[in-house]
Structure formats: structure tokens, C-alpha cells
Design an enzyme around this catalytic site. Sequence first.
Site, mmCIF file in Angstrom:
data_model
loop_
_atom_site.group_PDB
_atom_site.id
_atom_site.type_symbol
_atom_site.label_atom_id
_atom_site.label_comp_id
_atom_site.label_asym_id
_atom_site.label_seq_id
_atom_site.Cartn_x
_atom_site.Cartn_y
_atom_site.Cartn_z
ATOM 1 N N ARG A 351 -38.284 74.062 49.159
ATOM 2 C CA ARG A 351 -37.554 74.973 50.055
ATOM 3 C C ARG A 351 -38.524 76.016 50.593
ATOM 4 N NH1 ARG A 351 -35.468 71.326 48.377
ATOM 5 N NH2 ARG A 351 -33.350 71.030 47.589
ATOM 6 N N ARG A 367 -33.481 73.039 39.780
ATOM 7 C CA ARG A 367 -32.391 72.108 40.125
ATOM 8 C C ARG A 367 -32.656 71.388 41.445
ATOM 9 N NH1 ARG A 367 -29.201 76.571 42.170
ATOM 10 N NH2 ARG A 367 -28.390 77.050 40.103
ATOM 11 N N ASP A 368 -33.122 72.171 42.428
ATOM 12 C CA ASP A 368 -33.334 71.567 43.744
ATOM 13 C C ASP A 368 -34.309 70.395 43.635
ATOM 14 O OD1 ASP A 368 -31.755 73.587 44.663
ATOM 15 O OD2 ASP A 368 -33.325 74.675 45.717
ATOM 16 N N TRP A 498 -25.358 75.789 39.639
ATOM 17 C CA TRP A 498 -25.500 75.123 40.943
ATOM 18 C C TRP A 498 -25.154 76.124 42.037
ATOM 19 C CZ3 TRP A 498 -22.261 74.582 45.177
ATOM 20 C CH2 TRP A 498 -22.829 73.919 46.271
ATOM 21 N N ASP A 500 -25.310 79.388 43.530
ATOM 22 C CA ASP A 500 -26.103 80.600 43.327
ATOM 23 C C ASP A 500 -25.281 81.872 43.473
ATOM 24 O OD1 ASP A 500 -28.531 79.435 42.750
ATOM 25 O OD2 ASP A 500 -29.095 79.232 44.857
ATOM 26 N N GLU A 644 -22.005 79.913 50.764
ATOM 27 C CA GLU A 644 -21.194 79.673 49.564
ATOM 28 C C GLU A 644 -19.784 80.249 49.692
ATOM 29 O OE1 GLU A 644 -24.415 80.304 49.451
ATOM 30 O OE2 GLU A 644 -25.393 79.343 47.732
ATOM 31 N N GLN A 697 -28.223 73.272 55.557
ATOM 32 C CA GLN A 697 -27.623 73.649 54.277
ATOM 33 C C GLN A 697 -26.101 73.705 54.362
ATOM 34 O OE1 GLN A 697 -27.521 77.777 52.912
ATOM 35 N NE2 GLN A 697 -29.027 77.175 51.380
ATOM 36 N N THR A 716 -33.033 70.865 52.330
ATOM 37 C CA THR A 716 -31.786 71.071 51.595
ATOM 38 C C THR A 716 -31.511 69.888 50.671
ATOM 39 O OG1 THR A 716 -29.368 70.895 51.909
ATOM 40 C CG2 THR A 716 -30.704 70.439 53.826
ATOM 41 N N GLY A 717 -30.882 70.189 49.555
ATOM 42 C CA GLY A 717 -30.490 69.161 48.592
ATOM 43 C C GLY A 717 -29.497 68.174 49.198
HETATM 44 C C1 GLC Z 1 -28.922 76.471 47.965
HETATM 45 C C2 GLC Z 1 -29.903 76.399 46.829
HETATM 46 C C3 GLC Z 1 -29.372 75.521 45.728
HETATM 47 C C4 GLC Z 1 -27.979 75.909 45.327
HETATM 48 C C5 GLC Z 1 -27.064 75.942 46.534
HETATM 49 C C6 GLC Z 1 -25.682 76.458 46.197
HETATM 50 O O1 GLC Z 1 -28.840 75.251 48.622
HETATM 51 O O2 GLC Z 1 -31.153 75.914 47.257
HETATM 52 O O3 GLC Z 1 -30.202 75.608 44.605
HETATM 53 O O4 GLC Z 1 -27.499 74.996 44.384
HETATM 54 O O5 GLC Z 1 -27.621 76.797 47.505
HETATM 55 O O6 GLC Z 1 -25.692 77.795 45.853
#
Ligand code: GLC
Length: 812
Positions: A351, A367-368, A498, A500, A644, A697, A716-717
Site C-alpha cells: 500500500r 493482514r494486507d 480487519w 481499521d 468504513e 478501496q 487494495t486487498g
Molecule cells: C484498508 C486497509 C486494510 C483494512 C481495511 C478495512 O483497506 O488497508 O488493512 O482491513 O481498510 O479497514
Amino acid sequence: MNYGYFDGPNREYVITRPDTPASWCNYLGTPAYGAIISNNASGYSFVESGAMGRIMRFRFNSVPMDQPGRYIYLRDAESGDFWSGSWQPVGKDLKDYKSECRHGTGYTVIKSEYSGIQTETLYYVPMEGLYEVWNCKVKNVGDTPRKLALTGFVEFTSDSNYEQDQVNMQYTYFTTRTYFRDKFILQAINENCAEAGVTGSAGTSDERAEGIYRYFGAAGATVASYEGDRDTFLGDYRDYKNPISIENGKCSNVLNFNKNSCGALQFDVVLQPGEEKTINFVFGAGGNDTAAKLVTKYEDMNQVAKDLQGVKDFWYARLDRLQIETPDENFNHMINMWNSYQCLLTFIWSRTASFQYCGQRNGLGYRDTVQDIQGTVHIDPELSRERLELMLSAQVDNGGGLPLVPWGYKPHTIGTPDDEDYVRATQHPYYRADDALWLFPTVHTYINETGDYDFLNKTIPFSNIGEGTVYEHLRRAIQFNLDRQGVHGLPAGLHADWNDCLRLGSKGESTFVAFQLYLGINNLKQYASRFGKADDIVWCDSLLTKMDATIQENIWNEDRFVRGITEDGYVVGHRDNDEGSMWLNPQSWAVISGATKGDQGKIAMDTVHEILNTKYGAMLLFPAFQKYGLPVARMALMNPGTKENASIFSQSQGWLLLAETMLGNGNRAFEYYKEFNPATMNDTAEIRKIEPYAHGQSIEGIESPFHGRGTVHWLTGTASTVMVGMHYGILGLQPDENGLRIDPCIPSDWSGFKMSRIWRGKTLKISVFNPAGVQKGVTSTIVNGLEIRGNYINADILKDGGFENEIKVVMG
Ligand code: GLC
């Protein structure tokens, strides 16, 4: 509105209108030298690290949009009119100026046509070396001879640390100077400390007693004038749109001494009608000798074609491992090229380098990174394994993951979030609840792809002290969460789980982590059975029984699973709440983990569809938080419908796909896929804004006045998670130790599709037929002419090497 199209056969996205609603980018380079480039040639380059190795300057969030970059200016000597080889920065009227940008695998081509002159510039980074090439062809397509001034321009950073470069001018104004060496401009930083031949090493100048050199050179023509001083090039109160040296038709041969360096090389180009000339610009990190050698190398006009082939070979070999032909063109584009490409790019740059990520997080988030590997295992198993081992070695002996794994990390060197030195180096004093649990799906994917169960016996160090087999690492990952639980016996959410922005702390409990843990325990039990570890099987069984009871008693809430329980007993995601009463991830993960009982999975996923679905995918939660906020719901800091706080969080769409396919709902899975697939929005790009060929994202949710707008492009994941949903879920390619199950879950109106897959050195040509119009289910499988029972193909009946194994799968 539409700004371009997918060119499937050429593996390119073609931008036909340059005034895109955001900068539409591509990545060039290798882990040694990275570059990002927009359709208007803006962007930046760096050696190894976007934060510490920045050599080309770029202004984040700038106005005009995203400048500067890799510019080629042209000026007609007779009329004095000037323009640029990319639409920006000069920005001629689009009635007169035509442009096309082709983003491909590790290269970008930008073409222009204006006043009878065409340019075509290919930008790429060769597979080896710390530099990039701009191969620029200029052609007179009119019927009169033309005299042009052509100028290549780049702005050097004054410090490899991008932040220092942007803000510490009281220092960086005094550290750089440039030299003109006939065919190139050489920039020297901290020159008094330089030793001969030092290259563009990373680091902050004021902490480093060494000099650094960079260069901007050109081959194929003789330099007529040059500038090494940026402010002389631009002129006072001007900008990249109208530099004085361009307006004048020549540079004034001024080199910088202090302040800001640039490389500007001007050529007088005379072109007869139909005539074309080529100039190869090279920009990179390195001293005089390197620059001189490279300029000579690129005098050979065949070199570029050889380099480009090398770049394409690298990418095509990886993309070819999975190619499909389905009735949905947009799905094909994403699998065949763009989503796979994004998986590997995200894997490489984590990232740290985009137009929103500046590189400040100078390392790999736990985690990423572990998630990213899940999307690259089938593309490049070797590279994936290397990274997976690194991440295992960044697991603390208590089972938790190091929140940040700095570039160049070595185990047993930097402590843990409980130690001052680690915190000082990374600013991360807390563990996340989920970090190490991502190892389960990733290790599982890796061993299923390769069949290498021995990997579980490999010994790998823990980050702080000691070592253990991969199996032991996984066992400790479970122990980490068992050691951190709340009163209901569910795992604590800690600093993040997960999400944040969800801070459940050391007593508050997370249901998402509970489901992850459930999956992890099941995985471990499977490995324990394989290795005959009787005690561990008993241990896993007792944990699962306990968790089943806890889950059923505490977190099922009529038609949904709740999201968590805070330390003071507030149930996040309860259906009676005013805010955040419905959440996506606990529903999809309940299904993925296998923890649902009876109809719970179906009911929960129906509630998702009913409450969270929008025309751009399913929202992360609803309604957004506006009153209940900190300390738990940090997302309340964000506007409703964004990130989020109730956006359509893109990564979560991948789990949604997977869960729906596990339930057999091909129609619904694909309905969601079509909603959030960037390519679906190719013709409504003015709403999405960001690239139609890369996931961002998130997409803003229904509470935003800009519902449908994509944000935080590229890294992005989502890339890996959606790949998992498509690959293992929709396409149903499910390898395991001994073979491959083919179990597609598709829309019922698909009459069939084709896939080609390279797996463990075997080439599979798979044709799927769906005569009965079902969503899931296979009635017969024929492998190289022989019918097998069921849909599980034993690896040893497949032939190796170039042999094309013909597999026919009939659904019904
Ligand atoms: C972002 C972060 C990831 C996290 C996600 C949700 O994509 O890189 O680590 O899980 O936000 O908060």
C-alpha cells in the site's frame, strides 16, 4: 460517459479521451525500480521504496490534477505554437488535439496528434536496471516540411525521502546541483560526500554521509539546449502548462546550484512530410558512467523492442496461467488481464505507491500482505511462497503478527509491539486481532495450488525469538486469539479486526474474528488429521464445539449475525440499533467459515441482499454511524456512505461472491459481481471517476451524494479477495493435494464457458457446458476422452508439459 475501451486481444486498456474524471494510471517496473504513470504522463518513480527512494517529483493532491510527470513538449518554430505529447500539461483544446493512451502490462503508450504532427511515446521500465525509458517517435503527417523544438522534461526530487523533499526546503534547497554532459543532465545530491559511481540509494539526506546521482539523458539526436534548473525552465509565475523555455523555443542552458533541479533536453527536429524521428529518453538512478553507458545503449533503436518483449514475456507468462472465455466480456477482461495484473502489482507495492498512497507506510502491513498472497498464488507460486515465508517469519512467538513489517525486515532484529524499539521504528504499539489468522486461507491456497503439504513441516523463525514449523506457526495463531477473549468466550477485537475503524479493544469481542478463527481451527484440524496428531485433533474438536455454542447463543440475531459485543455489553450490528444495525462481513464469513447451522447462511445472505445491496455492490454496513462513535466506532469520523462508514467496501465484495457461490447462488453472486466490477462502469465513468479497469478501496454508498464514486485506486486487498471469489467460487477451480475439483457456480443463463489453466506444470483446456441452465452442479466430467466419476480430477491422470489436457464438464 465513456473515455475508453478494453482491447482484450492486445491486453490493453485504451483511453480515447484524455480528460478522464480522475488520473487513470498504470504501473511500470520491478521491485527494484517502480513507477506510476497516468494517461496524461503524470506520476513518479522510485528506487525500491516509494517513501525512501523517490527520484521523480510529484505533488499529491495537486491542482491542476496530479502534476508533474514525464513530459514531452513540442513547439512549431514558425508559428511559435506549442503543445505536449500527452494532453496535459499544456492542455490544448480537444477539438484540435487528438490523443490515445494504451495502458498495457508494465508499459504505457501515449499518442498525440496536433497540427499535422503525431507523437507516440512508449514508457516502460526494463526488467533489469534502475531506470525507465521513454521511447518517443515524432512524425510529420502533414504535407509541408516542419521545424520543431522537442523537449523532454522531468523534475528530480531533492531528497530520496519524499516527505523531506516536499517540506524540508531549509535543508534541501542547498543540497543539489546539476551538470550537463553532452547527452544527459546529471543531478548530484550531497555531492561533497559522494564517492565515484554511487547510485540512487535510498535514505534521508541529512542522516546519510554519501552522495547520490540521478540522470536524464537522450539517445537518437543531438541536444540543442538544456536546463538543469527547474525555476529557469518554468520561469517565474508560470507552471508546467507554459514553461518559458518552451515558449522561447529553446532552453537557456542554466544548471541548478541549490533549490530545484530538473532535466530538460531540447532537440531541433526537422521533418519532411511523412518523415518520422525517434528519440529515446532515459531517466534513472546512477552516476556519470551509468548514464553514459545507457545513453549509448539506447542509440541502438532495436533495444526498445527487445526490452518491451522482455516486459511482456514476464507478464504474459503469469497471466496465461488462467484465461477464460465466458459470455460476460467484462468478467473476461478482469480475469484475463486486469484483476490478475492488479493482484501482482498490489503484491509488489503493497500500500505504498499510488496517487493516494505516498509510501509513508514504509513496509508491509501484516493482514494486507498475507491477503495479497492469496491472489498471486496461482499466478506466481514461487514468488508467493517467498513472501509467505517472510510473513510467517514476522509472526511473534505469541502467535500474533507484527502490524508492520518494514522493507528489508529480518527476524530476530526488531522486537514486537510490546517493545520500544519496534514501536519507535514503526509507530505500531498494538496488535490487530486478525493479522495472523489470514495465514490460514493463504497457506491453504498455497498448498492446494502446489500440492506441497511438506511446506507445513518447514521450520521458520518467529519474529522475536525461536522458531517453529509452519504447522506450529498456525497453531500459535489460534492460541493468540484464545489468549485474548472477552466474557462470552469470543475473540477480542483489539486495536482492529480487519476493520481499521472498529476498535473493540482487549475485552470487546469480534464476530468477524470468531469466524476467521473457526475457519482456522478447521484448517488446523485437517492438517492435524493428515499428520496423525491425535492431541491436536481433540483440541480442535473441543474448541469447535465450544465456539459453536458461543456463536449460537450470543451472536445470531434472528436474520443476521451481529458484528461484535463491546466491553460494556453494547451489541454492534444488532437489528434494533439505530446505526450500523446490519453488517456485511459477519454474514459472508459465517458462510465461508462453515459455522452456520441450518438455514442461517441463506437467511443471513438474504438479509444482506435486502438491506445492503445497491446498484454498485453491497455496503459494508447500514445505516452509517453518526451518533455512536469513538472509542469503538471510529468510522463515525468519516462522512456517511464513505470508506468504513457504510461505503461499498470493495474487498468485502470478494467474500460476498465466495459465500454466495458456496450456497450455490450463481445468479446472485454474478449479480453482485456485475454491480461492483469496475469494467461494468466503463460507460458511466463520470460517476465512478477512478479507473474502470482497476478496483479501488471503496465505492461510495447510498448515504453519499456521490453514490457510485470510486476511491483510493489500485492498491487494495480487493484485488486478491475478488480474485479468490471469482477463481475458486464462480469458476469453481478448486485444487487440493491430490487433484482438482471443477465446480462452477454461474448465472443460469450461461450456456457454458471455457477456461485454460496452467496448474502444476500441466495445461488444462476446460470446456464447461450448461445445457440445463443450472447455477451449480456437475453431472459429468470427461478428461482426455475418458469419463470420470464426479467432478474431482486426480492430478496423476493429467499429462504434463505442453500436452493440452482436454476437460469437458457438463453441469446439470
Ligand atoms: C484498508 C486497509 C486494510 C483494512 C481495511 C478495512 O483497506 O488497508 O488493512 O482491513 O481498510 O479497514
